[in-house]
Design a protein around this motif. Structure first.
Motif, PDB file in Angstrom:
ATOM      1  N   VAL A   1       2.389  -2.890  11.592  1.00  0.00           N
ATOM      2  CA  VAL A   1       1.540  -1.942  10.882  1.00  0.00           C
ATOM      3  C   VAL A   1       1.354  -2.444   9.456  1.00  0.00           C
ATOM      4  CG1 VAL A   1       1.366   0.402   9.969  1.00  0.00           C
ATOM      5  CG2 VAL A   1       2.267   0.031  12.275  1.00  0.00           C
ATOM      6  N   ALA A   2       0.100  -2.653   9.063  1.00  0.00           N
ATOM      7  CA  ALA A   2      -0.240  -2.975   7.678  1.00  0.00           C
ATOM      8  C   ALA A   2      -0.625  -1.649   7.027  1.00  0.00           C
ATOM      9  CB  ALA A   2      -1.381  -3.973   7.611  1.00  0.00           C
ATOM     10  N   LEU A   3       0.268  -1.128   6.210  1.00  0.00           N
ATOM     11  CA  LEU A   3       0.037   0.155   5.552  1.00  0.00           C
ATOM     12  C   LEU A   3      -0.749  -0.118   4.275  1.00  0.00           C
ATOM     13  CD1 LEU A   3       0.641   3.156   5.826  1.00  0.00           C
ATOM     14  CD2 LEU A   3       2.742   2.766   4.551  1.00  0.00           C
ATOM     15  N   THR A   4      -2.054   0.111   4.353  1.00  0.00           N
ATOM     16  CA  THR A   4      -2.957  -0.273   3.265  1.00  0.00           C
ATOM     17  C   THR A   4      -3.123   0.847   2.243  1.00  0.00           C
ATOM     18  OG1 THR A   4      -4.900   0.470   4.490  1.00  0.00           O
ATOM     19  CG2 THR A   4      -4.220  -1.828   4.793  1.00  0.00           C
ATOM     20  N   MET A   5      -3.771   0.492   1.155  1.00  0.00           N
ATOM     21  CA  MET A   5      -4.108   1.415   0.069  1.00  0.00           C
ATOM     22  C   MET A   5      -2.871   2.036  -0.575  1.00  0.00           C
ATOM     23  SD  MET A   5      -7.609   3.092   1.549  1.00  0.00           S
ATOM     24  CE  MET A   5      -7.948   3.903   0.005  1.00  0.00           C
ATOM     25  N   MET A   6      -1.832   1.229  -0.702  1.00  0.00           N
ATOM     26  CA  MET A   6      -0.602   1.708  -1.318  1.00  0.00           C
ATOM     27  C   MET A   6      -0.819   2.066  -2.787  1.00  0.00           C
ATOM     28  SD  MET A   6       1.592   2.012   1.028  1.00  0.00           S
ATOM     29  CE  MET A   6       3.031   2.338   0.023  1.00  0.00           C
ATOM     30  N   ASP A   7      -1.792   1.433  -3.448  1.00  0.00           N
ATOM     31  CA  ASP A   7      -2.107   1.781  -4.829  1.00  0.00           C
ATOM     32  C   ASP A   7      -2.670   3.195  -4.912  1.00  0.00           C
ATOM     33  OD1 ASP A   7      -4.362   0.874  -3.441  1.00  0.00           O
ATOM     34  OD2 ASP A   7      -5.342   0.109  -5.239  1.00  0.00           O
ATOM     35  N   SER A   8      -3.510   3.571  -3.967  1.00  0.00           N
ATOM     36  CA  SER A   8      -4.060   4.928  -3.932  1.00  0.00           C
ATOM     37  C   SER A   8      -2.960   5.951  -3.676  1.00  0.00           C
ATOM     38  CB  SER A   8      -5.124   5.058  -2.839  1.00  0.00           C
ATOM     39  OG  SER A   8      -6.227   4.250  -3.141  1.00  0.00           O
TER      40      SER A   8
ATOM     41  N   ILE B   1       5.845   7.493   0.511  1.00  0.00           N
ATOM     42  CA  ILE B   1       5.928   7.033   1.892  1.00  0.00           C
ATOM     43  C   ILE B   1       7.214   6.242   2.041  1.00  0.00           C
ATOM     44  CG2 ILE B   1       4.854   5.642   3.711  1.00  0.00           C
ATOM     45  CD1 ILE B   1       2.157   6.126   2.235  1.00  0.00           C
ATOM     46  N   ASP B   2       8.078   6.691   2.919  1.00  0.00           N
ATOM     47  CA  ASP B   2       9.329   5.995   3.186  1.00  0.00           C
ATOM     48  C   ASP B   2       9.043   4.925   4.233  1.00  0.00           C
ATOM     49  OD1 ASP B   2      11.852   5.143   4.039  1.00  0.00           O
ATOM     50  OD2 ASP B   2      12.751   7.121   3.681  1.00  0.00           O
ATOM     51  N   ILE B   3       8.833   3.702   3.771  1.00  0.00           N
ATOM     52  CA  ILE B   3       8.441   2.593   4.633  1.00  0.00           C
ATOM     53  C   ILE B   3       9.518   2.325   5.689  1.00  0.00           C
ATOM     54  CG2 ILE B   3       7.787   0.150   4.718  1.00  0.00           C
ATOM     55  CD1 ILE B   3       5.769   1.897   3.200  1.00  0.00           C
TER      56      ILE B   3
ATOM     57  N   SER C   1       8.996   2.691   9.675  1.00  0.00           N
ATOM     58  CA  SER C   1       9.238   1.544  10.534  1.00  0.00           C
ATOM     59  C   SER C   1      10.270   1.877  11.611  1.00  0.00           C
ATOM     60  CB  SER C   1       9.713   0.354   9.698  1.00  0.00           C
ATOM     61  OG  SER C   1       9.971  -0.764  10.507  1.00  0.00           O
ATOM     62  N   GLY C   2      11.320   2.573  11.227  1.00  0.00           N
ATOM     63  CA  GLY C   2      12.340   2.970  12.192  1.00  0.00           C
ATOM     64  C   GLY C   2      11.812   3.942  13.227  1.00  0.00           C
TER      65      GLY C   2
ATOM     66  N   PRO D   1       7.572  -3.326  12.623  1.00  0.00           N
ATOM     67  CA  PRO D   1       7.535  -3.628  11.188  1.00  0.00           C
ATOM     68  C   PRO D   1       6.370  -2.904  10.518  1.00  0.00           C
ATOM     69  CG  PRO D   1       7.633  -5.655  12.492  1.00  0.00           C
ATOM     70  CD  PRO D   1       7.387  -4.528  13.440  1.00  0.00           C
ATOM     71  N   VAL D   2       6.616  -2.335   9.360  1.00  0.00           N
ATOM     72  CA  VAL D   2       5.570  -1.698   8.551  1.00  0.00           C
ATOM     73  C   VAL D   2       5.543  -2.440   7.219  1.00  0.00           C
ATOM     74  CG1 VAL D   2       4.797   0.407   7.406  1.00  0.00           C
ATOM     75  CG2 VAL D   2       5.861   0.543   9.672  1.00  0.00           C
ATOM     76  N   ILE D   3       4.406  -3.008   6.902  1.00  0.00           N
ATOM     77  CA  ILE D   3       4.256  -3.814   5.693  1.00  0.00           C
ATOM     78  C   ILE D   3       3.295  -3.109   4.740  1.00  0.00           C
ATOM     79  CG2 ILE D   3       3.680  -6.093   4.772  1.00  0.00           C
ATOM     80  CD1 ILE D   3       5.914  -6.137   6.948  1.00  0.00           C
ATOM     81  N   PRO D   4       3.793  -2.683   3.558  1.00  0.00           N
ATOM     82  CA  PRO D   4       2.886  -2.069   2.575  1.00  0.00           C
ATOM     83  C   PRO D   4       1.964  -3.119   1.959  1.00  0.00           C
ATOM     84  CG  PRO D   4       5.113  -2.227   1.685  1.00  0.00           C
ATOM     85  CD  PRO D   4       5.170  -2.725   3.100  1.00  0.00           C
TER      86      PRO D   4
END
Length: 75
Positions: free
Chosen positions: A12-19, A27-29, A33-34, A39-42
């Motif tokens: 998972v590419a968790l986008t718009m982390m700046d927003s 968001i607890d990455i 992910s767990g 895998p969750v990648i900000p």
């Protein structure tokens, strides 16, 4: 969650982390992910943040044979 049902390796590419940060959204990455067991990648693409980590995660998953992917989807 429908993609998880296919039991294929997913990142998972968790986008718009700046927003999310601007709106004070937490968001607890690690927890996400767990929960998803992937895998969750900000990522903030506009600032090129997280792209190296995303590339590394993709290469790591792609290097494994499909049968040996160590993501315990819904076990």
């Amino acid at each position: 969650t429908q993609l998880l049902e296919y039991k294929i390796p997913i990142i998972v590419a968790l986008t718009m982390m700046d927003s999310a940060a601007r709106s004070e959204t937490q968001i607890d990455i690690e927890k996400l992910s767990g929960f998803l067991k992937v895998p969750v990648i900000p990522v903030t693409a506009s600032r090129k943040q997280g792209l190296t980590e995303l590339s590394e995660a993709i290469l790591k998953v792609a290097a494994k044979p499909f049968e040996s992917a160590d993501y315990p989807f819904f076990t």
